[in-house]
Design a protein around this motif. Structure first.
Motif, PDB file in Angstrom:
ATOM      1  N   GLU A  74       0.809  -1.226   0.000  1.00 47.43           N
ATOM      2  CA  GLU A  74       0.000   0.000   0.000  1.00 47.43           C
ATOM      3  C   GLU A  74       0.840   1.273   0.000  1.00 47.43           C
ATOM      4  N   GLU A 116      -8.508  -7.465  -2.282  1.00 50.83           N
ATOM      5  CA  GLU A 116      -7.850  -6.488  -1.427  1.00 50.83           C
ATOM      6  C   GLU A 116      -7.695  -7.132  -0.052  1.00 50.83           C
ATOM      7  N   LYS A 118      -7.142  -6.760   3.560  1.00 49.75           N
ATOM      8  CA  LYS A 118      -7.161  -5.669   4.528  1.00 49.75           C
ATOM      9  C   LYS A 118      -6.105  -5.901   5.597  1.00 49.75           C
ATOM     10  N   ALA A 119      -6.007  -7.151   6.025  1.00 51.44           N
ATOM     11  CA  ALA A 119      -5.076  -7.442   7.118  1.00 51.44           C
ATOM     12  C   ALA A 119      -4.854  -8.935   7.255  1.00 51.44           C
ATOM     13  N   ASP A 140      -7.987 -11.254   6.048  1.00 50.16           N
ATOM     14  CA  ASP A 140      -9.253 -10.513   6.017  1.00 50.16           C
ATOM     15  C   ASP A 140      -9.351  -9.789   4.681  1.00 50.16           C
TER      16      ASP A 140
ATOM     17  N   ASP B  94     -11.623  -3.446   9.507  1.00 52.79           N
ATOM     18  CA  ASP B  94     -12.179  -2.276   8.825  1.00 52.79           C
ATOM     19  C   ASP B  94     -13.073  -1.516   9.800  1.00 52.79           C
ATOM     20  N   GLN B 193      -5.282   7.373   0.986  1.00 51.83           N
ATOM     21  CA  GLN B 193      -6.506   6.617   0.669  1.00 51.83           C
ATOM     22  C   GLN B 193      -7.802   7.326   1.055  1.00 51.83           C
ATOM     23  N   GLY B 198     -12.371   1.589  -1.972  1.00 47.50           N
ATOM     24  CA  GLY B 198     -11.808   0.294  -1.610  1.00 47.50           C
ATOM     25  C   GLY B 198     -12.290  -0.774  -2.561  1.00 47.50           C
ATOM     26  N   ARG B 237     -10.476   2.173   5.393  1.00 45.80           N
ATOM     27  CA  ARG B 237      -9.357   1.888   4.500  1.00 45.80           C
ATOM     28  C   ARG B 237      -8.105   1.470   5.276  1.00 45.80           C
ATOM     29  N   GLY B 238      -6.940   1.684   4.694  1.00 46.75           N
ATOM     30  CA  GLY B 238      -5.697   1.213   5.309  1.00 46.75           C
ATOM     31  C   GLY B 238      -5.454   1.785   6.706  1.00 46.75           C
ATOM     32  N   HIS B 241      -7.299  -0.505   9.044  1.00 49.60           N
ATOM     33  CA  HIS B 241      -6.704  -1.850   9.025  1.00 49.60           C
ATOM     34  C   HIS B 241      -5.398  -1.852   9.823  1.00 49.60           C
TER      35      HIS B 241
END
Lengths: 141, 475
Positions: A74, A116, A118-119, A140, B94, B193, B198, B237-238, B241
């Motif tokens: 990212e 995507e 996320k984690a 996730d 999230d 972001q 997303g 978003r990031g 997370h």
């Protein structure tokens, strides 16, 4: 030995990665993680990134390593295809991971994105050594 | 092993003893048909949550419950302030993933002929998908303000209007943000972001109000049959997370420090009042505020696109709900008023008219409860009832809930045939990746109507309107 395999999971992505050594297992785990995000065949190795991490044990180190790949993806806007991992003992109390990741900056025209991530979750996250080393991970998405 | 028992047509109990260490029973709110879709792993997760210290009444699962990590998705649990805990596993990565509904003054008959153009324009205007960077370039100072003030910041910067804030859960910004608990890494991920949709199940959808169930309440919510609405589903978003990832590490250590016995590492937690718990809460609030600002900015760009094609059209916010969050709320427990940390993970607040948290616009009515369907199926607007306070600490489901894995979906569908099938139903879809369309095919979710009926029949929230998709923009 297969490098990794994806397992059934209703909502997220679950995989197991294998290796003859812990380092090989972590390299394969990174490849499994990244394949769930981007088709590796679309990536050309043009640049390398160095990673250095420290943790109390292999499991923590593995977790940090996979989190680091999501973070680099990212923040560097880059996709990765090669993961060369070295592990060394750092005194008696901790372990160190030194890795070189090969990849390139994102090109939306060329790179085929999948999920995507996320984690990396801690749910059922674990490492086992039978005939070979095995790590189980749920992402996730 | 103790057996699961049926309490009534829409409630099943997971008794203490179903799994070792349970402090309270579990309650799963499903109909007989939906009960068959609940995997054993999901029930185990309900039971695992029941192990956590200070849990009040029940570990609950909403009708859309499915397998998660830590808590099940659709999991709700409340913990006493004195002896309870807070867990990122009960919030999710999230943080403040949520849904926002905008109503327009446009009739579907006017919009439908231009739906392709409109979806293309929205897809262009709102960055989405993996690898996409935002249109916004916020400074570090601005990011700090986003974390503290959420939607309030967005409105001050010209994204949206003041009236939006009074039609948003928490007015679009929760108090208690603690910047010091947000890592440089989280800031680094979050900064580029802001203002992005997303990927995955996140979407922006143009809908038509297909059916009104409760005329008087629909009127109060500003909804009428044949009206065009816009639904936005995305989160923090990031930034969120990474905040969750960072604090999960801290709380993994806290579990050892405070000697808490947890059945799943993802349920890492800390006792309320401990520095670790306070720090996570402060960071979580920052992510929640970021998510509200994010949805606010996306709504603003949606308005701009509508203005281009339908000059003078009005897009007013009906409501904005968080469905991945922990909140400090007062509830009646055994006849006493208690302060609880209510965790909702893949669950929506559904407060009735008696709650002061319900925005002025909806006081005396109850809050709008927004339940999106899957890509091709109906979404619902419900109205929160006070009955929900007794049953679920004022919580409802957050969507339809997945029943099929992504890999299974990829075996059965292709992006192309999913798109073609939706087109046949008159639904236009635009997405960055074809495989993502296959993974999000309508068939991978439970029927949204069945899920909503459970919520309605239990009296948690009352059905107000059904919305059908006309066009979807996916990441």
């Amino acid at each position: 030995m297969i490098p990794f395999e994806y397992l059934e999971h209703t909502a997220d992505i679950k995989f197991r990665a294998y290796g003859k050594t812990p380092a090989e297992m972590l390299s394969n785990a990174a490849a499994a993680l990244f394949k769930s995000m981007v088709e590796p065949a679309t990536i050309v190795v043009k640049e390398t990134w160095k990673v250095e991490l420290k943790a109390f044990d292999l499991e923590d180190l593995a977790y940090q390593w996979l989190c680091e790949i999501v973070f680099l993806f990212e923040t560097e806007s880059a996709v990765f295809a090669t993961f060369s991992v070295n592990l060394e003992q750092d005194g008696t109390e901790s372990m160190r991971l030194l890795a070189e990741i090969g990849g390139e900056r994102i090109d939306l025209e060329r790179h085929a994105f999948e999920n995507e991530v996320k984690a990396i979750t801690r749910h059922k996250f674990g490492i086992k050594k039978n005939e070979v080393w095995c790590i189980q991970v749920i992402l996730d998405v | 092993m103790a057996e699961i028992s049926k309490i009534n047509d829409n409630t099943y109990e997971v008794p203490i003893g179903y799994r070792p260490g349970m402090r309270v029973p579990g309650r799963i709110f499903v109909s007989a048909a939906l009960r068959d879709m609940v995997e054993s792993g999901t029930i185990d997760q309900v039971a695992n949550v029941a192990n956590l210290p200070g849990i009040v009444n029940y570990s609950m699962a909403m009708p859309d419950a499915h397998l998660g990590y830590g808590f099940p998705i659709g999991g709700v649990a409340a913990f006493r302030e004195e002896d309870g805990i807070i867990s990122p596993g009960g919030v999710g990565f999230d943080i403040n993933c949520g849904v926002r509904l905008l109503r327009t003054d446009l009739q579907a008959t006017n919009v439908q002929p231009r739906i392709n153009t409109l979806i293309d324009a929205l897809f262009e205007a709102i960055p989405s998908g993996l690898g996409a960077t935002g249109r916004l370039h916020v400074s570090d100072q601005q990011l700090t303000e986003v974390f503290t003030n959420g939607s309030q910041w967005a409105v001050e910067e010209g994204y949206g209007v003041e009236a939006d804030l009074s039609h948003c859960e928490e007015s679009g910004h929760m108090p208690g943000a603690d910047q010091a608990q947000v890592s440089v890494r989280a800031r680094k991920r979050g900064r580029p972001q802001l203002g992005t949709l997303g990927s995955g199940n996140h979407f922006l959808e143009i809908q038509r109000v297909e059916e009104i169930y409760d005329e008087p309440v629909a009127k109060k919510f500003g909804l009428f049959k044949g009206q065009i609405t816009v639904m936005i589903h995305c989160g923090s978003r990031g930034a969120g997370h990474q905040i969750c990832t960072d604090h999960l590490e801290v709380l993994t250590r806290a579990v050892k420090k405070y000697n808490i016995d947890i059945p799943d590492k993802q349920l890492a937690c800390a006792p309320l009042g401990s520095p670790e718990a306070d720090n996570y809460f402060g960071a979580m609030v920052c992510a929640a505020n970021y998510a509200w600002a994010n949805r606010h900015i996306i709504a603003h760009w949606t308005r701009e696109v509508f203005e281009r094609y339908f000059p003078g059209s009005k897009l007013d916010l009906v409501y904005d709900v968080a469905h991945n969050v922990a909140k400090i709320e007062e509830h009646q427990v055994d006849g006493k008023r208690e302060r609880l940390y209510v965790h909702r993970k893949g669950a929506t607040r559904a407060f009735g008219p008696s709650r002061s948290e319900v925005q002025v616009a909806y006081q005396g009515i109850g809050q709008p409860v927004l339940i999106p369907g899957s890509m091709g199926t109906s979404s619902y607007v419900l109205c929160g009832n006070d009955r929900a306070l007794d049953l679920t600490f004022g919580s409802a489901c957050h969507g339809a809930g997945r029943v099929m894995s992504r890999s299974q979906a990829l075996k059965l569908f292709t992006g192309q045939n999913v798109k073609a099938a939706l087109n046949r139903d008159g639904i236009v879809v635009k997405a960055t990746s074809p495989s993502m369309l296959a993974e999000e095919a309508p068939q991978v979710y439970k029927p949204s109507g069945d899920v909503v009926d459970v919520v309605h029949n239990l009296g948690i929230a009352t059905k107000v309107a059904r919305l059908v998709p006309l066009g979807v923009s996916k990441g």
